[in-house]
Motif scaffolding. Structure first.
Motif: not given
Length: 174
Positions: A28-29, A32-33, A35, A39, A41, A44-45, A98, A102, A106
């Motif tokens: 998932a990270d 997210h990274k 971008n 998603l 975001h 996720f954050e 959230s 996620l 994912t």
């Protein structure tokens, strides 16, 4: 009661591309990274910030903060007792939403289905499992089967449907 019961752990969906509990948050990270455009975001954050806040209680408890089930369990407990480091009850509820987002996003990005001709195809392992179930329930001596799965995805559901194996979630109330 079923004659045969299959119990599937999270590893059953790996062949479909789903991450395991131990690397789910890492996947998932990464997404997210990267971008990825589909998603949420913000969600996720929020989850990753909450995991950082759990570091404060990590020294007082044994928590594997890389494991989806551990973090989800901590969040479930926070929801029940109404306490989470640095959060109000409403923020805990938002975090819970959230976290579910996620998980869903994912899996939507990770689980892959094959494509052949004009058809979307299930993974090989789930196809084989669906064929086994079909053989057991429709063979010369039909058997009743139940499947208990601890997966969050719909890859098994799709394979059963694809192979014409009827299934029921048994959620009807008597």
């Amino acid at each position: 009661m079923s004659e045969i019961v299959f119990i599937l752990g999270a590893g059953a969906s790996v062949d479909s591309g789903a991450p395991l509990m131990g690397n789910f948050l890492e996947r998932a990270d990464q997404m997210h990274k990267q971008n990825l455009p589909d998603l949420d975001h913000r969600a996720f954050e929020q989850v990753f910030q909450a995991i950082s806040k759990l570091q404060a209680v990590h020294s007082k408890a044994t928590l594997d903060l890389d494991n989806l089930e551990t973090v989800f369990g901590a969040l479930e407990m926070a929801k029940v007792i109404g306490l989470f480091p640095g959060m109000s009850g409403e923020e805990i509820d938002a975090l819970y939403a959230s976290f579910k987002k996620l998980i869903a996003e994912t899996l939507e990005e990770s689980v892959q289905f094959g494509f052949s001709g004009n058809q979307i195809r299930p993974s090989d392992s789930y196809s084989e499992f669906a064929e086994v179930l079909s053989g057991l329930t429709r063979g010369h001596r039909p058997r009743t089967c139940s499947v208990i799965t601890f997966n969050y995805d719909v890859a098994l559901d799709y394979a059963l449907s694809f192979h014409g194996v009827p299934f029921d979630y048994c959620l009807d109330t008597p």
